[in-house]
Design a protein around this motif. Structure first.
Motif, PDB file in Angstrom:
ATOM      1  N   PRO A  43      52.852  21.866  38.102  1.00  0.00           N
ATOM      2  CA  PRO A  43      53.684  23.270  38.652  1.00  0.00           C
ATOM      3  C   PRO A  43      53.469  23.910  39.667  1.00  0.00           C
ATOM      4  CG  PRO A  43      53.301  22.987  36.175  1.00  0.00           C
ATOM      5  CD  PRO A  43      52.197  22.071  36.862  1.00  0.00           C
ATOM      6  N   ALA A  44      54.674  24.324  40.565  1.00  0.00           N
ATOM      7  CA  ALA A  44      54.416  25.167  41.435  1.00  0.00           C
ATOM      8  C   ALA A  44      53.554  24.619  42.898  1.00  0.00           C
ATOM      9  CB  ALA A  44      53.838  26.563  41.159  1.00  0.00           C
ATOM     10  N   ALA A  45      53.189  23.370  42.750  1.00  0.00           N
ATOM     11  CA  ALA A  45      52.483  22.755  43.784  1.00  0.00           C
ATOM     12  C   ALA A  45      53.044  21.761  44.306  1.00  0.00           C
ATOM     13  CB  ALA A  45      50.915  22.449  43.301  1.00  0.00           C
ATOM     14  N   SER A  46      53.094  21.690  45.748  1.00  0.00           N
ATOM     15  CA  SER A  46      53.534  20.529  46.562  1.00  0.00           C
ATOM     16  C   SER A  46      52.602  19.352  46.774  1.00  0.00           C
ATOM     17  CB  SER A  46      54.037  21.094  47.943  1.00  0.00           C
ATOM     18  OG  SER A  46      52.896  21.827  48.626  1.00  0.00           O
ATOM     19  N   GLU A  47      51.278  19.777  46.725  1.00  0.00           N
ATOM     20  CA  GLU A  47      50.064  18.920  46.723  1.00  0.00           C
ATOM     21  C   GLU A  47      49.833  18.307  45.492  1.00  0.00           C
ATOM     22  OE1 GLU A  47      46.827  19.453  49.110  1.00  0.00           O
ATOM     23  OE2 GLU A  47      47.608  20.952  50.295  1.00  0.00           O
ATOM     24  N   LYS A  48      49.438  17.004  45.478  1.00  0.00           N
ATOM     25  CA  LYS A  48      49.347  16.323  44.014  1.00  0.00           C
ATOM     26  C   LYS A  48      47.860  16.108  43.802  1.00  0.00           C
ATOM     27  CE  LYS A  48      53.742  15.011  43.920  1.00  0.00           C
ATOM     28  NZ  LYS A  48      54.131  15.808  45.093  1.00  0.00           N
ATOM     29  N   ILE A  49      47.466  16.081  42.412  1.00  0.00           N
ATOM     30  CA  ILE A  49      45.979  15.875  41.853  1.00  0.00           C
ATOM     31  C   ILE A  49      45.764  14.371  42.251  1.00  0.00           C
ATOM     32  CG2 ILE A  49      44.713  15.522  40.160  1.00  0.00           C
ATOM     33  CD1 ILE A  49      45.043  18.360  40.597  1.00  0.00           C
ATOM     34  N   SER A  50      44.656  14.269  42.982  1.00  0.00           N
ATOM     35  CA  SER A  50      44.461  12.759  43.429  1.00  0.00           C
ATOM     36  C   SER A  50      43.273  12.433  42.664  1.00  0.00           C
ATOM     37  CB  SER A  50      44.037  12.906  44.894  1.00  0.00           C
ATOM     38  OG  SER A  50      43.082  13.554  45.467  1.00  0.00           O
ATOM     39  N   PHE A  51      42.309  13.236  42.013  1.00  0.00           N
ATOM     40  CA  PHE A  51      41.009  12.785  41.647  1.00  0.00           C
ATOM     41  C   PHE A  51      41.463  11.920  40.343  1.00  0.00           C
ATOM     42  CE2 PHE A  51      41.664  16.869  39.022  1.00  0.00           C
ATOM     43  CZ  PHE A  51      41.733  16.289  37.640  1.00  0.00           C
ATOM     44  N   TRP A  52      42.325  11.723  39.718  1.00  0.00           N
ATOM     45  CA  TRP A  52      42.853  10.958  38.572  1.00  0.00           C
ATOM     46  C   TRP A  52      42.666   9.423  39.315  1.00  0.00           C
ATOM     47  CZ3 TRP A  52      42.289   9.953  34.117  1.00  0.00           C
ATOM     48  CH2 TRP A  52      43.253   8.971  33.328  1.00  0.00           C
ATOM     49  N   THR A  53      42.792   9.124  40.522  1.00  0.00           N
ATOM     50  CA  THR A  53      42.488   7.821  41.176  1.00  0.00           C
ATOM     51  C   THR A  53      41.234   7.251  40.833  1.00  0.00           C
ATOM     52  OG1 THR A  53      41.817   8.779  43.343  1.00  0.00           O
ATOM     53  CG2 THR A  53      44.264   8.220  42.909  1.00  0.00           C
ATOM     54  N   THR A  54      40.060   8.118  40.506  1.00  0.00           N
ATOM     55  CA  THR A  54      39.052   7.365  40.126  1.00  0.00           C
ATOM     56  C   THR A  54      38.526   7.936  38.746  1.00  0.00           C
ATOM     57  OG1 THR A  54      37.930   9.558  41.021  1.00  0.00           O
ATOM     58  CG2 THR A  54      38.138   7.820  42.709  1.00  0.00           C
ATOM     59  N   ARG A  55      38.866   8.957  38.392  1.00  0.00           N
ATOM     60  CA  ARG A  55      38.323   9.102  36.849  1.00  0.00           C
ATOM     61  C   ARG A  55      39.066  10.407  36.226  1.00  0.00           C
ATOM     62  NH1 ARG A  55      34.307  13.631  36.538  1.00  0.00           N
ATOM     63  NH2 ARG A  55      34.062  14.900  38.370  1.00  0.00           N
ATOM     64  N   SER A  56      39.094  10.492  35.199  1.00  0.00           N
ATOM     65  CA  SER A  56      39.579  11.699  34.184  1.00  0.00           C
ATOM     66  C   SER A  56      38.630  12.597  33.910  1.00  0.00           C
ATOM     67  CB  SER A  56      40.467  11.237  33.036  1.00  0.00           C
ATOM     68  OG  SER A  56      39.202  10.664  32.008  1.00  0.00           O
ATOM     69  N   LEU A  57      39.341  13.903  33.681  1.00  0.00           N
ATOM     70  CA  LEU A  57      38.361  15.112  33.438  1.00  0.00           C
ATOM     71  C   LEU A  57      38.502  15.629  32.138  1.00  0.00           C
ATOM     72  CD1 LEU A  57      38.329  17.063  36.843  1.00  0.00           C
ATOM     73  CD2 LEU A  57      36.795  15.416  35.973  1.00  0.00           C
ATOM     74  N   GLY A  58      37.607  15.850  31.301  1.00  0.00           N
ATOM     75  CA  GLY A  58      37.812  16.670  30.096  1.00  0.00           C
ATOM     76  C   GLY A  58      38.162  18.113  30.184  1.00  0.00           C
ATOM     77  N   MET A  59      38.368  18.742  29.090  1.00  0.00           N
ATOM     78  CA  MET A  59      38.574  19.966  29.039  1.00  0.00           C
ATOM     79  C   MET A  59      37.385  21.071  29.573  1.00  0.00           C
ATOM     80  SD  MET A  59      40.808  22.397  28.015  1.00  0.00           S
ATOM     81  CE  MET A  59      42.181  21.940  27.041  1.00  0.00           C
ATOM     82  N   ALA A  60      36.323  20.564  28.935  1.00  0.00           N
ATOM     83  CA  ALA A  60      35.300  21.489  29.295  1.00  0.00           C
ATOM     84  C   ALA A  60      35.048  21.567  30.812  1.00  0.00           C
ATOM     85  CB  ALA A  60      34.018  21.035  28.658  1.00  0.00           C
ATOM     86  N   GLU A  61      35.169  20.250  31.623  1.00  0.00           N
ATOM     87  CA  GLU A  61      34.812  20.475  33.049  1.00  0.00           C
ATOM     88  C   GLU A  61      36.149  21.177  33.606  1.00  0.00           C
ATOM     89  OE1 GLU A  61      33.671  17.177  36.492  1.00  0.00           O
ATOM     90  OE2 GLU A  61      33.941  16.735  34.460  1.00  0.00           O
ATOM     91  N   LEU A  62      37.190  20.834  33.230  1.00  0.00           N
ATOM     92  CA  LEU A  62      38.425  21.503  33.796  1.00  0.00           C
ATOM     93  C   LEU A  62      38.319  22.839  33.926  1.00  0.00           C
ATOM     94  CD1 LEU A  62      41.141  18.902  32.847  1.00  0.00           C
ATOM     95  CD2 LEU A  62      40.437  19.489  35.277  1.00  0.00           C
ATOM     96  N   ARG A  63      37.889  23.434  32.756  1.00  0.00           N
ATOM     97  CA  ARG A  63      37.612  24.898  32.575  1.00  0.00           C
ATOM     98  C   ARG A  63      36.729  25.631  33.421  1.00  0.00           C
ATOM     99  NH1 ARG A  63      38.093  25.256  25.799  1.00  0.00           N
ATOM    100  NH2 ARG A  63      40.336  25.415  25.656  1.00  0.00           N
ATOM    101  N   LYS A  64      35.571  24.928  33.517  1.00  0.00           N
ATOM    102  CA  LYS A  64      34.461  25.313  34.427  1.00  0.00           C
ATOM    103  C   LYS A  64      35.001  25.350  35.761  1.00  0.00           C
ATOM    104  CE  LYS A  64      30.894  22.818  35.011  1.00  0.00           C
ATOM    105  NZ  LYS A  64      29.591  22.202  35.109  1.00  0.00           N
ATOM    106  N   LEU A  65      35.687  24.263  36.412  1.00  0.00           N
ATOM    107  CA  LEU A  65      36.135  24.428  37.599  1.00  0.00           C
ATOM    108  C   LEU A  65      37.342  25.548  37.882  1.00  0.00           C
ATOM    109  CD1 LEU A  65      36.538  20.552  38.121  1.00  0.00           C
ATOM    110  CD2 LEU A  65      35.116  22.161  39.397  1.00  0.00           C
ATOM    111  N   ARG A  66      37.940  25.835  36.718  1.00  0.00           N
ATOM    112  CA  ARG A  66      39.237  26.738  36.670  1.00  0.00           C
ATOM    113  C   ARG A  66      38.400  28.163  36.838  1.00  0.00           C
ATOM    114  NH1 ARG A  66      41.396  29.985  32.463  1.00  0.00           N
ATOM    115  NH2 ARG A  66      43.572  30.964  33.347  1.00  0.00           N
ATOM    116  N   ARG A  67      37.365  28.422  36.015  1.00  0.00           N
ATOM    117  CA  ARG A  67      36.679  29.776  36.162  1.00  0.00           C
ATOM    118  C   ARG A  67      35.864  29.916  37.506  1.00  0.00           C
ATOM    119  NH1 ARG A  67      35.119  28.390  30.812  1.00  0.00           N
ATOM    120  NH2 ARG A  67      33.138  27.373  31.438  1.00  0.00           N
ATOM    121  N   GLN A  68      35.267  28.910  38.124  1.00  0.00           N
ATOM    122  CA  GLN A  68      34.732  28.955  39.468  1.00  0.00           C
ATOM    123  C   GLN A  68      36.018  29.352  40.355  1.00  0.00           C
ATOM    124  OE1 GLN A  68      32.754  25.184  40.198  1.00  0.00           O
ATOM    125  NE2 GLN A  68      31.141  25.765  38.643  1.00  0.00           N
TER     126      GLN A  68
END
Length: 272
Positions: free
Chosen positions: A218-243
């Motif tokens: 939502p609200a972004a013209s750019e796309k998430i590209s890391f999914w081309t190599t691997r998926s991320l779990g909730m814990a790692e995504l939350r940590k990146l969001r906090r950073q």
């Protein structure tokens, strides 16, 4: 603020190398040298590195940015996302940096740790966990370059390090590192909402997508590209969001419409 980022296992000789670098620059330049490390910010080893919350605290602390002093960041700096965060800071300040990697084996680090006094020593379980979580620098990443790797019996390449921070052009700022004065009272609310919506969209998309897909959020013209190599779990995504939120609070953007694209850029670069 020419910045030298130290990196390595716990008890790998980073503080010894920091002292050598400080002595060199004080002797050979007119610059003031400021060391910022775990001890200078009041962090106790066995509590500061005990878990994810403390890792976020480490990722949140910043250094004093100016154009003149040499700053040496004497810490493990073992999280790739945090090193990228530092790279964003130096891009914003338009000042050069380099990374000095104190390369040791886990066995040598354990021996050096055991030789310390009880109050200076890492608990064995903390040391083992930090070695396991350590994300080694890679010179192919812009935020890890230029990279100087030194083993415990090597001499520091003082002249090369000096050239990297004094004679190399600073990286230019881009959209994700440019900041404007905070003018909107609901900026933090918008930051929280936009980043949470993006995390929810990523988690939902990963349930139905396959590796190789790009993910629209939502609200972004750019796309998430890391999914081309691997998926991320909730814990790692939350940590990146906090950073990202920690960085954005220090460098708010006046245009709230940029938040989504900035967060997508941050995720892509932190997980590549």
């Amino acid at each position: 603020m020419p910045l030298i980022v130290m990196c390595g296992f716990p008890s790998s000789g980073k503080s010894r190398r920091t002292k050598e670098l400080k002595e060199y620059f004080l002797r050979c330049t007119e610059r003031k040298v400021i060391v910022v490390g775990d001890e200078t910010v009041g962090m106790a080893k066995n509590t500061a590195y005990a878990g994810e919350t403390s890792e976020y605290m480490l990722a949140a602390f910043s250094v004093t940015v100016n154009k003149d002093d040499v700053i040496i960041l004497d810490s493990m700096n073992y999280i790739k996302g945090y090193r990228y965060e530092l790279f964003c800071l130096i891009k914003h300040a338009q000042t050069p940096h380099c990374l000095v990697y104190c390369l040791t084996s886990p066995e040598i680090s354990a021996q050096w740790n055991a030789s310390r006094g009880p109050e200076e020593r890492y608990a064995q379980e903390i040391l083992d966990a930090l070695v396991m979580r350590f994300e080694a620098p890679d010179s192919r990443n812009r935020w890890d370059s230029p990279l100087f790797t030194v083993q415990h019996d090597d001499s520091l390449p003082f002249e090369a390090i000096s050239d990297a921070i004094f004679h190399r052009k600073a990286p230019p700022p881009n959209q994700s590192t440019q900041s404007q004065p905070l003018s909107s009272t609901n900026f933090l609310h918008e930051l929280d909402k936009v980043t949470q919506d993006i995390l929810t969209a990523i988690l939902n998309a990963q349930k139905t997508s396959v590796p190789g897909d790009v993910i629209a959020v939502p609200a972004a013209s750019e796309k998430i590209s890391f999914w081309t190599t691997r998926s991320l779990g909730m814990a790692e995504l939350r940590k990146l969001r906090r950073q990202f939120i920690s960085y954005s609070k220090m460098h708010p953007t006046e245009d709230k419409g940029l938040i989504a694209n900035m967060f997508v850029q941050y995720l892509n670069k932190s997980t590549c």
